[in-house]
Design a protein around this motif. Structure first.
Motif, PDB file in Angstrom:
ATOM      1  N   ARG A 159       0.927  -1.091  -0.028  1.00 12.18           N
ATOM      2  CA  ARG A 159       0.201   0.096   0.005  1.00 12.18           C
ATOM      3  C   ARG A 159       1.056   1.114   0.061  1.00 12.18           C
ATOM      4  O   ARG A 159       0.535   2.288  -0.605  1.00 12.18           O
ATOM      5  CB  ARG A 159      -0.842  -0.067   1.194  1.00 12.18           C
ATOM      6  CG  ARG A 159      -1.962   1.134   1.315  1.00 12.18           C
ATOM      7  CD  ARG A 159      -2.624   0.660   2.252  1.00 12.18           C
ATOM      8  NE  ARG A 159      -2.575   0.719   3.726  1.00 12.18           N
ATOM      9  CZ  ARG A 159      -2.677  -0.318   4.346  1.00 12.18           C
ATOM     10  NH1 ARG A 159      -3.442  -1.252   4.008  1.00 12.18           N
ATOM     11  NH2 ARG A 159      -2.272  -0.379   5.655  1.00 12.18           N
ATOM     12  N   SER A 160       1.828   1.248   0.674  1.00 15.33           N
ATOM     13  CA  SER A 160       2.684   2.327   0.973  1.00 15.33           C
ATOM     14  C   SER A 160       3.542   2.500  -0.558  1.00 15.33           C
ATOM     15  O   SER A 160       3.743   3.837  -0.972  1.00 15.33           O
ATOM     16  CB  SER A 160       3.874   2.013   2.033  1.00 15.33           C
ATOM     17  OG  SER A 160       3.194   2.218   3.217  1.00 15.33           O
ATOM     18  N   GLN A 183       1.123   4.131  -2.524  1.00 13.96           N
ATOM     19  CA  GLN A 183       1.133   5.739  -2.183  1.00 13.96           C
ATOM     20  C   GLN A 183       2.170   6.498  -2.892  1.00 13.96           C
ATOM     21  O   GLN A 183       2.050   7.651  -3.356  1.00 13.96           O
ATOM     22  CB  GLN A 183       0.774   5.752  -0.708  1.00 13.96           C
ATOM     23  CG  GLN A 183       0.428   7.032  -0.347  1.00 13.96           C
ATOM     24  CD  GLN A 183       0.223   7.168   1.175  1.00 13.96           C
ATOM     25  OE1 GLN A 183       0.237   6.001   1.654  1.00 13.96           O
ATOM     26  NE2 GLN A 183       0.143   8.398   1.718  1.00 13.96           N
ATOM     27  N   SER A 222       2.080   9.678  -5.714  1.00  6.98           N
ATOM     28  CA  SER A 222       2.735  10.988  -5.376  1.00  6.98           C
ATOM     29  C   SER A 222       3.431  11.545  -6.744  1.00  6.98           C
ATOM     30  O   SER A 222       3.570  12.611  -6.938  1.00  6.98           O
ATOM     31  CB  SER A 222       3.546  10.971  -4.284  1.00  6.98           C
ATOM     32  OG  SER A 222       2.764  10.915  -2.958  1.00  6.98           O
ATOM     33  N   ALA A 264       0.687   2.435  -9.669  1.00  6.13           N
ATOM     34  CA  ALA A 264       0.133   2.087  -8.318  1.00  6.13           C
ATOM     35  C   ALA A 264      -0.717   1.148  -8.032  1.00  6.13           C
ATOM     36  O   ALA A 264      -0.774   0.384  -7.107  1.00  6.13           O
ATOM     37  CB  ALA A 264      -0.402   3.661  -7.746  1.00  6.13           C
ATOM     38  N   ARG A 285      -8.119   2.309   3.278  1.00  7.84           N
ATOM     39  CA  ARG A 285      -7.168   3.141   2.811  1.00  7.84           C
ATOM     40  C   ARG A 285      -6.856   2.674   1.315  1.00  7.84           C
ATOM     41  O   ARG A 285      -6.693   3.477   0.247  1.00  7.84           O
ATOM     42  CB  ARG A 285      -5.971   3.204   3.719  1.00  7.84           C
ATOM     43  CG  ARG A 285      -6.254   3.985   5.029  1.00  7.84           C
ATOM     44  CD  ARG A 285      -4.967   4.070   5.685  1.00  7.84           C
ATOM     45  NE  ARG A 285      -3.742   4.661   5.164  1.00  7.84           N
ATOM     46  CZ  ARG A 285      -3.727   5.838   5.160  1.00  7.84           C
ATOM     47  NH1 ARG A 285      -4.615   6.803   5.941  1.00  7.84           N
ATOM     48  NH2 ARG A 285      -2.778   6.507   4.533  1.00  7.84           N
ATOM     49  N   SER A 286      -6.597   1.338   1.291  1.00  5.39           N
ATOM     50  CA  SER A 286      -6.405   0.725  -0.172  1.00  5.39           C
ATOM     51  C   SER A 286      -7.378   1.151  -0.957  1.00  5.39           C
ATOM     52  O   SER A 286      -7.110   1.432  -2.113  1.00  5.39           O
ATOM     53  CB  SER A 286      -6.058  -0.815  -0.014  1.00  5.39           C
ATOM     54  OG  SER A 286      -4.852  -1.057   1.081  1.00  5.39           O
ATOM     55  N   PHE A 293      -7.348   4.562  -2.072  1.00  8.19           N
ATOM     56  CA  PHE A 293      -6.267   4.909  -3.091  1.00  8.19           C
ATOM     57  C   PHE A 293      -6.524   4.404  -4.604  1.00  8.19           C
ATOM     58  O   PHE A 293      -6.229   5.034  -5.488  1.00  8.19           O
ATOM     59  CB  PHE A 293      -5.161   4.416  -2.407  1.00  8.19           C
ATOM     60  CG  PHE A 293      -4.480   5.175  -1.201  1.00  8.19           C
ATOM     61  CD1 PHE A 293      -4.686   6.610  -0.936  1.00  8.19           C
ATOM     62  CD2 PHE A 293      -3.733   4.538  -0.400  1.00  8.19           C
ATOM     63  CE1 PHE A 293      -4.216   7.223   0.123  1.00  8.19           C
ATOM     64  CE2 PHE A 293      -3.147   5.025   0.772  1.00  8.19           C
ATOM     65  CZ  PHE A 293      -3.365   6.521   0.988  1.00  8.19           C
ATOM     66  N   GLU A 300      -3.624  13.058   7.052  1.00  7.06           N
ATOM     67  CA  GLU A 300      -2.547  12.689   6.230  1.00  7.06           C
ATOM     68  C   GLU A 300      -1.551  13.735   6.402  1.00  7.06           C
ATOM     69  O   GLU A 300      -1.862  14.837   5.808  1.00  7.06           O
ATOM     70  CB  GLU A 300      -3.290  12.571   4.906  1.00  7.06           C
ATOM     71  CG  GLU A 300      -3.926  11.587   4.565  1.00  7.06           C
ATOM     72  CD  GLU A 300      -3.253  10.202   4.781  1.00  7.06           C
ATOM     73  OE1 GLU A 300      -2.260  10.011   3.630  1.00  7.06           O
ATOM     74  OE2 GLU A 300      -3.469   9.410   5.724  1.00  7.06           O
ATOM     75  N   LEU A 339      -3.763  14.541  -3.542  1.00  7.71           N
ATOM     76  CA  LEU A 339      -4.586  13.595  -3.038  1.00  7.71           C
ATOM     77  C   LEU A 339      -6.090  13.840  -2.768  1.00  7.71           C
ATOM     78  O   LEU A 339      -6.690  13.186  -3.186  1.00  7.71           O
ATOM     79  CB  LEU A 339      -3.845  12.818  -1.655  1.00  7.71           C
ATOM     80  CG  LEU A 339      -4.695  11.820  -1.065  1.00  7.71           C
ATOM     81  CD1 LEU A 339      -4.616  10.500  -2.047  1.00  7.71           C
ATOM     82  CD2 LEU A 339      -3.867  11.366   0.195  1.00  7.71           C
TER      83      LEU A 339
END
Length: 558
Positions: free
Chosen positions: A467-468, A471, A475, A482, A495-496, A499, A536, A547
């Protein structure tokens, strides 16, 4: 009183006015501080450091005024300055304002309340020669001065990546197979796994060892393990294996070290001890393995062992809590209770404080209200953790993450760097550095750290890891890549889903965006874009705005 303070601190010669750098030091160290000042002034920065003592001046007031307006406070720790209450007070003030830049000579013992801060190690020869330690100091000061002026540093430096363990031919490759649970109770498996993981962690502190990760070695759990197959697949020379049997208040640990090239058992031992002695047994196993492989034990300051818990039951509570799924609210709540019990039994247990801090900061982030009470509690716990155990990299990593959520960006990076210094071979630390860098506006550097974590441990497969990475790619506006990262997740998280919705929306796939947005809301019915973005901690406004625009474009509730 006033004379004592003048002896402890410094200012610009006869100076008044705003200096870029305030230097706090002991006057007895003036000769060794002078070259530092010269190097700083050579960069064009003004320095408040060496007062001309003129009769009638209000030095306390003048020093306090200069301290308040300085862009950075350089604290020089020596055997003399650590005893000065003025230097210590100025260091605390600078730390509270996030402008502290500490250095240390002669391995001076730091005051306990500043040990959590990344401190640059200096010696007189390195300062005179303009070595890398001096350059590190100047870079740190540049960052503080630029931030004070509201501009980026003239030369933005990436966080250096340590080399990957196992690359250097001098490293000894070793893995620790999961110790068998020889007790009649299958419920004791957590203890066998926990002890194995602790041995892996302690061995990985030694720079000459390339220790395979838990996720790599635990793939070979079982009664009949072909050590030659393990050696070939993991590319290791030595293997540690053993077993644990608990018998009432006693515990028996067997361990052996195998040379896979010859098949010889070059060391084997059986420890039959009281349960409370389990930590000494762990230390002895590690010490014996190390001394067997190198013929001596010579540990550096950064390689000293973590502080062991004083209570076996507290240790077991931590193992149980750490084995639960924290993504599940019920699991997180149960883990919280277990960590609280551990602290009740052993108030000096740093790891228990750190893990509870992580739980509480996660509950703050996912919670429905705007109160910062949980985050404040997490900060107190994390700060206590690093005070209690200054040699545990996990404590510093969690402290870094809590500081990030508090938007103390410089402190987050300092603590994360300290975690890497303590154990650069820990894949979790490297991935955590990646998370910090995402929010500091350095996604490319973040991806390099995520890659390194995977190089250390090819089997590292935590959901938050993928997930990171996704992210970081978001960006960089690399939305298609992603999405591929989010597909690695077997069990989704709100969160996933959020995103994924953002990426689909940016790519023009509005049907998929709406599906992902619906999945997010189903998982978290109270989801709102405003609340989500308020937690965030992006340092750069442009990153946060990107975002937020993506969430809005995906149709998520505002």
């Amino acid at each position: 009183m006033r004379a004592e303070r003048i002896a402890a601190t410094g200012t610009i010669e006869g100076g008044t006015g705003m200096a870029d750098v305030f230097v706090s030091y002991s006057r007895r160290d003036k000769a060794r501080v002078a070259p530092l000042v010269a190097a700083i002034e050579a960069r064009g920065w003004s320095v408040w450091w060496d007062p001309e003592i003129l009769p009638g001046q209000e030095f306390d007031r003048q020093i306090d005024a200069e301290l308040k307006i300085a862009a950075a406070v350089l604290v020089v720790w020596t055997a003399h300055s650590v005893d000065s209450r003025w230097v210590r007070g100025e260091a605390r003030d600078a730390a509270d304002r996030d402008i502290l830049v500490p250095v240390r000579f002669d391995n001076a013992i730091l005051p306990i309340d500043v040990r959590a801060f990344h401190t640059i190690e200096l010696d007189d020869a390195a300062v005179s020669a303009g070595g890398p330690q001096l350059n590190e100091l100047l870079q740190a000061l540049e960052g503080q001065i630029a931030r004070h002026a509201g501009r980026p540093p003239e030369s933005v430096k990436s966080v250096p990546l340590p080399s990957v363990p196992g690359v250097a031919s001098t490293r000894v490759a070793i893995c620790v197979l999961p110790f068998g649970n020889l007790s009649a109770d299958p419920g004791q498996q957590y203890l066998s796994d926990g002890i194995t993981e602790d041995i892996i962690t302690e061995l990985s502190r030694w720079r000459f060892l390339a220790v395979r990760s838990r996720s790599a070695s635990f793939r070979y759990r079982g009664d009949a393990v072909d050590v030659k197959l393990v050696a070939r697949e993991l590319n290791v020379r030595f293997i540690v294996e053993g077993g644990i049997r608990r018998m009432g208040e006693r515990i028996r640990i067997t361990a052996q070290l195998i040379d896979t090239e010859t098949g010889d058992h070059i060391w084997a031992e059986k420890f039959d001890r009281e349960s409370a002695d389990i930590f000494n047994v762990q230390d002895e196993v590690v010490r014996t393995i190390v001394s067997t492989l190198v013929g001596r034990v010579q540990v550096s300051h950064a390689e000293r062992a973590r502080k062991n818990p004083a209570n076996l039951a507290a240790y077991e509570y931590v193992l149980k809590g750490n084995a639960l799924s924290w993504d599940d609210p019920g699991g997180a709540e149960e883990a919280k209770k277990l960590f609280e019990k551990a602290i009740e039994l052993d108030s000096g247990y740093g790891m228990a404080h750190a893990l509870l801090a992580s739980i509480r900061s996660g509950q703050w982030r996912d919670g429905p209200d705007d109160s910062d009470a949980l985050l404040a509690e997490a900060y107190v716990l994390a700060r206590r953790a690093v005070e209690l155990d200054e040699n545990d990299s996990t404590c510093f990593s969690i402290m870094a993450q809590v500081c990030l959520l508090r938007r103390s960006f410089d402190m987050a990076l300092q603590h994360m760097q300290r975690a890497i210094e303590i154990n650069p071979n820990n894949q979790w630390n490297n991935a955590d550095m990646g998370i910090i860098l995402i929010y500091l506006g350095q996604p490319e550097e973040a991806l390099a750290w995520f890659k390194r974590a995977k190089e250390i441990d090819p089997y590292f497969d935590q959901p938050w890891y993928w997930r990171s990475i996704g992210q970081a790619l978001m960006s960089l506006h690399r939305d298609e890549e992603a999405l591929a990262m989010f597909e690695h997740l077997s069990a989704s998280h709100y969160r996933s889903a959020a995103f994924s919705a953002c990426c689909h929306a940016r790519l023009g796939n509005m049907d998929q965006a709406r599906t992902s947005a619906s999945t997010c809301v189903a998982m978290k019915p109270d989801f709102s874009m405003r609340h989500f973005m308020s937690k965030e901690p992006y340092k750069k406004t442009a990153d946060a705005e990107h975002l937020a625009e993506s969430l809005l474009l995906a149709g998520l509730p505002t």
